[in-house]
Design a protein around this motif. Structure first.
Motif, PDB file in Angstrom:
ATOM      1  N   GLN A   3       0.833  -1.038  -0.150  1.00 31.03           N
ATOM      2  CA  GLN A   3       0.054   0.031  -0.063  1.00 31.03           C
ATOM      3  C   GLN A   3       0.954   1.207   0.029  1.00 31.03           C
ATOM      4  OE1 GLN A   3      -2.816  -0.152   3.203  1.00 31.03           O
ATOM      5  NE2 GLN A   3      -4.308  -0.964   2.223  1.00 31.03           N
ATOM      6  N   THR A   4       0.531   2.248  -0.794  1.00 27.54           N
ATOM      7  CA  THR A   4       0.965   3.485  -1.008  1.00 27.54           C
ATOM      8  C   THR A   4       0.626   4.355   0.135  1.00 27.54           C
ATOM      9  OG1 THR A   4      -0.316   4.495  -2.439  1.00 27.54           O
ATOM     10  CG2 THR A   4       1.345   3.289  -3.351  1.00 27.54           C
ATOM     11  N   LEU A   6      -1.058   7.180  -0.321  1.00 25.01           N
ATOM     12  CA  LEU A   6      -2.223   7.715  -0.801  1.00 25.01           C
ATOM     13  C   LEU A   6      -3.304   6.552  -0.545  1.00 25.01           C
ATOM     14  CD1 LEU A   6      -3.772   9.774  -2.306  1.00 25.01           C
ATOM     15  CD2 LEU A   6      -3.272   8.497  -4.378  1.00 25.01           C
ATOM     16  N   ASP A   7      -3.033   5.100  -0.813  1.00 27.94           N
ATOM     17  CA  ASP A   7      -3.993   4.216  -0.585  1.00 27.94           C
ATOM     18  C   ASP A   7      -4.444   4.239   1.043  1.00 27.94           C
ATOM     19  OD1 ASP A   7      -3.831   3.017  -3.147  1.00 27.94           O
ATOM     20  OD2 ASP A   7      -2.424   1.885  -2.748  1.00 27.94           O
ATOM     21  N   ARG A   8      -3.289   4.366   1.703  1.00 24.90           N
ATOM     22  CA  ARG A   8      -3.765   4.340   3.466  1.00 24.90           C
ATOM     23  C   ARG A   8      -4.614   5.589   3.748  1.00 24.90           C
ATOM     24  NH1 ARG A   8       1.670   2.415   3.524  1.00 24.90           N
ATOM     25  NH2 ARG A   8       2.592   4.404   3.888  1.00 24.90           N
ATOM     26  N   LEU A  10      -6.640   7.082   1.633  1.00 20.87           N
ATOM     27  CA  LEU A  10      -7.961   6.925   1.309  1.00 20.87           C
ATOM     28  C   LEU A  10      -9.055   5.952   1.895  1.00 20.87           C
ATOM     29  CD1 LEU A  10      -7.231   6.948  -2.729  1.00 20.87           C
ATOM     30  CD2 LEU A  10      -8.445   8.751  -1.362  1.00 20.87           C
ATOM     31  N   HIS A  11      -8.326   4.768   2.601  1.00 26.56           N
ATOM     32  CA  HIS A  11      -8.834   3.898   3.244  1.00 26.56           C
ATOM     33  C   HIS A  11      -8.782   4.215   4.875  1.00 26.56           C
ATOM     34  CE1 HIS A  11      -9.431   2.006  -0.616  1.00 26.56           C
ATOM     35  NE2 HIS A  11      -8.091   1.250  -0.181  1.00 26.56           N
ATOM     36  N   SER A  12      -8.243   5.429   5.072  1.00 22.49           N
ATOM     37  CA  SER A  12      -8.354   5.673   6.753  1.00 22.49           C
ATOM     38  C   SER A  12      -9.648   6.322   7.162  1.00 22.49           C
ATOM     39  CB  SER A  12      -7.328   7.071   6.672  1.00 22.49           C
ATOM     40  OG  SER A  12      -7.493   7.487   8.089  1.00 22.49           O
TER      41      SER A  12
END
Length: 94
Positions: A3-4, A6-8, A10-12
């Motif tokens: 996970q990048t 940005l991925d983290r 967006l899912h936070s």
């Protein structure tokens, strides 16, 4: 795939809660204080050149309800009188 950042983000849950908080604050501000945050500037210049709508809005913004059927010229004269009084009050306050 790892996970990048940005991925983290967006899912936070924190990002979601922050966004929801901002939306809630703006909605509450709009409901409780309906005046615009950045009010529009009123017309400037000579009141005899303003439209009847601009004259009406200027007077109503100062708590003065124009008479029903008042002409543009009458309202322009009233605006000039009020401006003159405000200028005299400002000069006396100095």
């Amino acid at each position: 795939m790892p996970q990048t950042p940005l991925d983290r983000a967006l899912h936070s849950k924190n990002a979601f809660l922050a966004f929801a908080g901002i939306i809630t604050a703006v909605a509450a501000w709009t409901i409780l204080k309906p005046d615009p945050i950045f009010p529009l500037a009123g017309p400037s210049g000579d009141p005899t050149e303003w439209t009847k709508g601009e004259l009406t809005n200027w007077l109503r913004a100062r708590g003065i309800e124009p008479e029903e059927g008042a002409t543009r010229e009458l309202m322009a004269a009233e605006v000039k009188i009020i401006r003159r009084q405000q200028a005299a009050a400002a000069a006396a306050g100095m």
